[in-house]
Design a protein around this motif. Structure first.
Motif, PDB file in Angstrom:
ATOM      1  N   ALA A 180      -4.024  -4.938   7.844  1.00  0.00           N
ATOM      2  CA  ALA A 180      -3.095  -3.298   7.056  1.00  0.00           C
ATOM      3  C   ALA A 180      -1.716  -3.013   7.472  1.00  0.00           C
ATOM      4  CB  ALA A 180      -4.375  -2.631   6.332  1.00  0.00           C
ATOM      5  N   SER A 181      -1.025  -2.139   8.578  1.00  0.00           N
ATOM      6  CA  SER A 181      -0.438  -2.167   8.966  1.00  0.00           C
ATOM      7  C   SER A 181       1.286  -2.495   8.262  1.00  0.00           C
ATOM      8  CB  SER A 181       0.065  -1.417   9.902  1.00  0.00           C
ATOM      9  OG  SER A 181      -0.669  -1.230  10.949  1.00  0.00           O
ATOM     10  N   ALA A 182       0.381  -4.398   8.068  1.00  0.00           N
ATOM     11  CA  ALA A 182       1.921  -5.034   8.128  1.00  0.00           C
ATOM     12  C   ALA A 182       1.926  -4.857   6.619  1.00  0.00           C
ATOM     13  CB  ALA A 182       1.814  -6.392   8.300  1.00  0.00           C
ATOM     14  N   ASP A 183       0.924  -5.245   6.081  1.00  0.00           N
ATOM     15  CA  ASP A 183       0.874  -4.052   3.913  1.00  0.00           C
ATOM     16  C   ASP A 183       2.123  -3.430   3.884  1.00  0.00           C
ATOM     17  OD1 ASP A 183      -0.736  -6.823   3.660  1.00  0.00           O
ATOM     18  OD2 ASP A 183      -2.339  -5.497   3.079  1.00  0.00           O
ATOM     19  N   ILE A 207      -3.445 -12.738  12.867  1.00  0.00           N
ATOM     20  CA  ILE A 207      -2.438 -12.083  12.243  1.00  0.00           C
ATOM     21  C   ILE A 207      -1.800 -12.198  13.461  1.00  0.00           C
ATOM     22  CG2 ILE A 207      -3.069  -9.972  12.029  1.00  0.00           C
ATOM     23  CD1 ILE A 207      -0.826  -9.202  10.308  1.00  0.00           C
ATOM     24  N   ARG A 208      -0.156 -12.956  13.183  1.00  0.00           N
ATOM     25  CA  ARG A 208       0.386 -13.236  14.970  1.00  0.00           C
ATOM     26  C   ARG A 208       1.073 -12.175  14.357  1.00  0.00           C
ATOM     27  NH1 ARG A 208       3.018 -19.064  13.653  1.00  0.00           N
ATOM     28  NH2 ARG A 208       3.883 -17.520  11.499  1.00  0.00           N
ATOM     29  N   LEU A 209       2.065 -11.659  15.949  1.00  0.00           N
ATOM     30  CA  LEU A 209       2.807 -10.914  15.793  1.00  0.00           C
ATOM     31  C   LEU A 209       4.355 -10.735  15.207  1.00  0.00           C
ATOM     32  CD1 LEU A 209       3.744  -7.702  17.339  1.00  0.00           C
ATOM     33  CD2 LEU A 209       4.864  -9.092  19.131  1.00  0.00           C
ATOM     34  N   GLU A 210       4.122 -12.188  15.265  1.00  0.00           N
ATOM     35  CA  GLU A 210       6.036 -12.733  14.391  1.00  0.00           C
ATOM     36  C   GLU A 210       5.277 -12.211  12.885  1.00  0.00           C
ATOM     37  OE1 GLU A 210       3.586 -14.301  16.571  1.00  0.00           O
ATOM     38  OE2 GLU A 210       5.578 -15.511  18.028  1.00  0.00           O
ATOM     39  N   ASP A 211       3.989 -12.281  12.321  1.00  0.00           N
ATOM     40  CA  ASP A 211       3.948 -11.673  10.868  1.00  0.00           C
ATOM     41  C   ASP A 211       4.216 -10.781  10.527  1.00  0.00           C
ATOM     42  OD1 ASP A 211       3.043 -14.863  10.111  1.00  0.00           O
ATOM     43  OD2 ASP A 211       1.229 -14.219  10.762  1.00  0.00           O
ATOM     44  N   VAL A 212       3.976  -9.909  11.626  1.00  0.00           N
ATOM     45  CA  VAL A 212       4.317  -8.181  11.621  1.00  0.00           C
ATOM     46  C   VAL A 212       5.287  -7.979  11.955  1.00  0.00           C
ATOM     47  CG1 VAL A 212       3.783  -6.225  11.908  1.00  0.00           C
ATOM     48  CG2 VAL A 212       1.566  -8.214  13.050  1.00  0.00           C
ATOM     49  N   ARG A 213       6.811  -8.995  12.379  1.00  0.00           N
ATOM     50  CA  ARG A 213       8.162  -8.687  11.806  1.00  0.00           C
ATOM     51  C   ARG A 213       8.323  -9.306  11.219  1.00  0.00           C
ATOM     52  NH1 ARG A 213       7.805 -10.107  18.797  1.00  0.00           N
ATOM     53  NH2 ARG A 213       7.583  -8.760  19.297  1.00  0.00           N
ATOM     54  N   LEU A 216       9.038  -6.696   8.432  1.00  0.00           N
ATOM     55  CA  LEU A 216       9.856  -6.022   8.347  1.00  0.00           C
ATOM     56  C   LEU A 216      11.071  -6.589   7.958  1.00  0.00           C
ATOM     57  CD1 LEU A 216       9.059  -4.362  12.206  1.00  0.00           C
ATOM     58  CD2 LEU A 216       9.082  -2.926   9.662  1.00  0.00           C
ATOM     59  N   ASP A 217      11.673  -7.840   8.564  1.00  0.00           N
ATOM     60  CA  ASP A 217      12.262  -8.766   7.830  1.00  0.00           C
ATOM     61  C   ASP A 217      12.689  -8.736   6.483  1.00  0.00           C
ATOM     62  OD1 ASP A 217      12.948  -9.464  10.206  1.00  0.00           O
ATOM     63  OD2 ASP A 217      12.044 -10.929  10.288  1.00  0.00           O
ATOM     64  N   MET A 218      11.064  -8.232   5.431  1.00  0.00           N
ATOM     65  CA  MET A 218      11.624  -8.330   4.234  1.00  0.00           C
ATOM     66  C   MET A 218      12.057  -6.976   3.663  1.00  0.00           C
ATOM     67  SD  MET A 218       7.713  -9.918   3.722  1.00  0.00           S
ATOM     68  CE  MET A 218       7.570  -9.611   1.412  1.00  0.00           C
ATOM     69  N   GLY A 219      12.175  -6.407   4.626  1.00  0.00           N
ATOM     70  CA  GLY A 219      12.712  -5.013   4.119  1.00  0.00           C
ATOM     71  C   GLY A 219      11.737  -4.219   2.797  1.00  0.00           C
ATOM     72  N   LYS A 220      11.252  -2.614   3.032  1.00  0.00           N
ATOM     73  CA  LYS A 220      10.407  -2.518   2.523  1.00  0.00           C
ATOM     74  C   LYS A 220       9.908  -1.630   0.873  1.00  0.00           C
ATOM     75  CE  LYS A 220      10.184   2.696   4.216  1.00  0.00           C
ATOM     76  NZ  LYS A 220       9.789   3.596   3.569  1.00  0.00           N
ATOM     77  N   LYS A 221      10.802  -2.124   0.415  1.00  0.00           N
ATOM     78  CA  LYS A 221      10.806  -2.295  -1.524  1.00  0.00           C
ATOM     79  C   LYS A 221      10.163  -4.125  -1.059  1.00  0.00           C
ATOM     80  CE  LYS A 221      13.316  -2.705  -5.802  1.00  0.00           C
ATOM     81  NZ  LYS A 221      14.658  -2.322  -6.323  1.00  0.00           N
ATOM     82  N   ARG A 222      10.849  -5.600  -0.487  1.00  0.00           N
ATOM     83  CA  ARG A 222       9.943  -6.048  -0.548  1.00  0.00           C
ATOM     84  C   ARG A 222       8.616  -6.610  -0.094  1.00  0.00           C
ATOM     85  NH1 ARG A 222      13.347 -11.225   0.844  1.00  0.00           N
ATOM     86  NH2 ARG A 222      11.464 -12.439   0.231  1.00  0.00           N
ATOM     87  N   ALA A 223       8.542  -5.440   0.554  1.00  0.00           N
ATOM     88  CA  ALA A 223       7.467  -5.809   1.565  1.00  0.00           C
ATOM     89  C   ALA A 223       6.049  -5.059   0.670  1.00  0.00           C
ATOM     90  CB  ALA A 223       7.161  -5.305   2.628  1.00  0.00           C
ATOM     91  N   LEU A 224       6.713  -3.813   0.145  1.00  0.00           N
ATOM     92  CA  LEU A 224       5.660  -3.737  -0.651  1.00  0.00           C
ATOM     93  C   LEU A 224       5.411  -4.107  -1.769  1.00  0.00           C
ATOM     94  CD1 LEU A 224       6.917   0.574  -0.089  1.00  0.00           C
ATOM     95  CD2 LEU A 224       4.882  -0.612   1.063  1.00  0.00           C
ATOM     96  N   GLN A 225       5.879  -4.316  -2.616  1.00  0.00           N
ATOM     97  CA  GLN A 225       5.942  -5.273  -3.697  1.00  0.00           C
ATOM     98  C   GLN A 225       4.706  -6.306  -3.371  1.00  0.00           C
ATOM     99  OE1 GLN A 225       6.795  -4.160  -7.046  1.00  0.00           O
ATOM    100  NE2 GLN A 225       5.654  -6.589  -7.870  1.00  0.00           N
ATOM    101  N   ALA A 226       5.073  -7.024  -2.114  1.00  0.00           N
ATOM    102  CA  ALA A 226       4.045  -8.511  -1.619  1.00  0.00           C
ATOM    103  C   ALA A 226       3.118  -8.004  -1.703  1.00  0.00           C
ATOM    104  CB  ALA A 226       5.233  -9.417  -0.961  1.00  0.00           C
TER     105      ALA A 226
END
Length: 293
Positions: A180-183, A207-213, A216-226
């Motif tokens: 949920a945090s990664a989302d 969920i791997r730590l790499e997935d969480v990171r 972050l690499d996606m950027g806030k706008k893209r991550a929230l849209q996903a």
């Protein structure tokens, strides 16, 4: 075509007959105001006497009620759902099957009226099924995606879970919290998340730590849209949500050719399939929600 009367609708939705009750659902939606008290009564009965549901494996009215009331945005359903899904252990999961893991978060988000406090209490209650608690976390991310609750409010709450509100025992709820945090683009939480991985609280197979990171690499706008696209938002169309369920596609028994009497075969009993085991037919649904009925 004239809509069926309320009693006919209730009877059609009461049990699973192996076919999708499209006309009854359409009638319920057309008569929303009149059917709502009946649906609320079904939810209240489920919360008051879950043992009665457990004794009837074909009972479906409580499940149809969850989706219809979510579509109606009926806030009176919220305390009843909270009460039902706060049943200890696996009982609520047994009585609703894949609803919990697939759509409970969306249902709760649809009826909560943006009041997140009851869901927060469920998240923090170790007596409640962990998949239910996970669905409550998912509901919070859906509300953020829908613009109903500020992201900062939920991030602050998640921080409190990481830091003091959850026992550091490595149960499934920690993996669900990391997801949920990664989302929500976990920029403010990454330190807490890394500590949780260091303490082996989060299952890397979930969920791997790499997935969480990567979030972050996606950027806030893209991550929230996903997240908005992945979590599918609120419940808007019960017919579309439920029509593809495997339990409504019961195959017709094959008939012998005309004039030929099929020989009687001895009954062969194979290994017993549990109610919540995957259905042997390969549908991917639980046995009780597929071929068991």
């Amino acid at each position: 075509m004239q809509a069926p009367d309320l009693e006919t609708i209730k009877q059609e939705l009461a049990v699973n007959r192996g076919r999708f009750p499209k006309q009854a659902l359409r009638g319920a939606i057309q008569q929303r105001e009149a059917i709502t008290p009946i649906l609320l009564e079904a939810l209240e009965a489920a919360a008051d006497d879950p043992a009665a549901l457990d004794a009837d494996d074909r009972a479906m009215l409580h499940i149809f009620a969850m989706y219809l009331l979510a579509q109606f945005r009926e806030q009176a359903a919220y305390p009843l759902l909270v009460r039902f899904f706060s049943l200890p252990g696996d009982l609520s999961l047994d009585l609703t099957g894949d609803v919990v893991t697939e759509d409970l978060g969306r249902i709760l988000a649809s009826v909560c009226g943006d009041d997140v406090a009851p869901m927060q209490r469920m998240i923090e209650d170790p007596a409640i099924n962990e998949y239910v608690r996970s669905a409550c976390l998912r509901a919070l991310t859906i509300l953020v995606g829908e613009g109903r609750v500020p992201r900062e409010q939920v991030i602050e709450y998640f921080a409190s879970l990481y830091r003091d509100k959850l026992p550091r025992d490595g149960h499934f709820i920690w993996s669900a919290l990391a997801t949920a945090s990664a989302d929500l683009y976990p920029e403010e939480l990454i330190g807490d998340i890394e500590c949780a991985y260091d303490d082996e609280l989060i299952d890397p197979f979930y969920i791997r730590l790499e997935d969480v990171r990567w979030s972050l690499d996606m950027g806030k706008k893209r991550a929230l849209q996903a997240t908005r696209e992945l979590r599918r938002g609120l419940i808007d169309d019960t017919l579309a949500e439920m029509s593809g369920w495997a339990c409504f596609r019961m195959p017709e028994p094959a008939s012998p050719p005309s004039g030929i009497i099929a020989p009687t075969q001895p009954v062969v009993r194979g290994e017993k399939v549990g109610r919540n085991d995957p259905c042997p037919c390969g549908s991917g649904k639980k046995y009780k929600k597929c071929c068991m009925s």
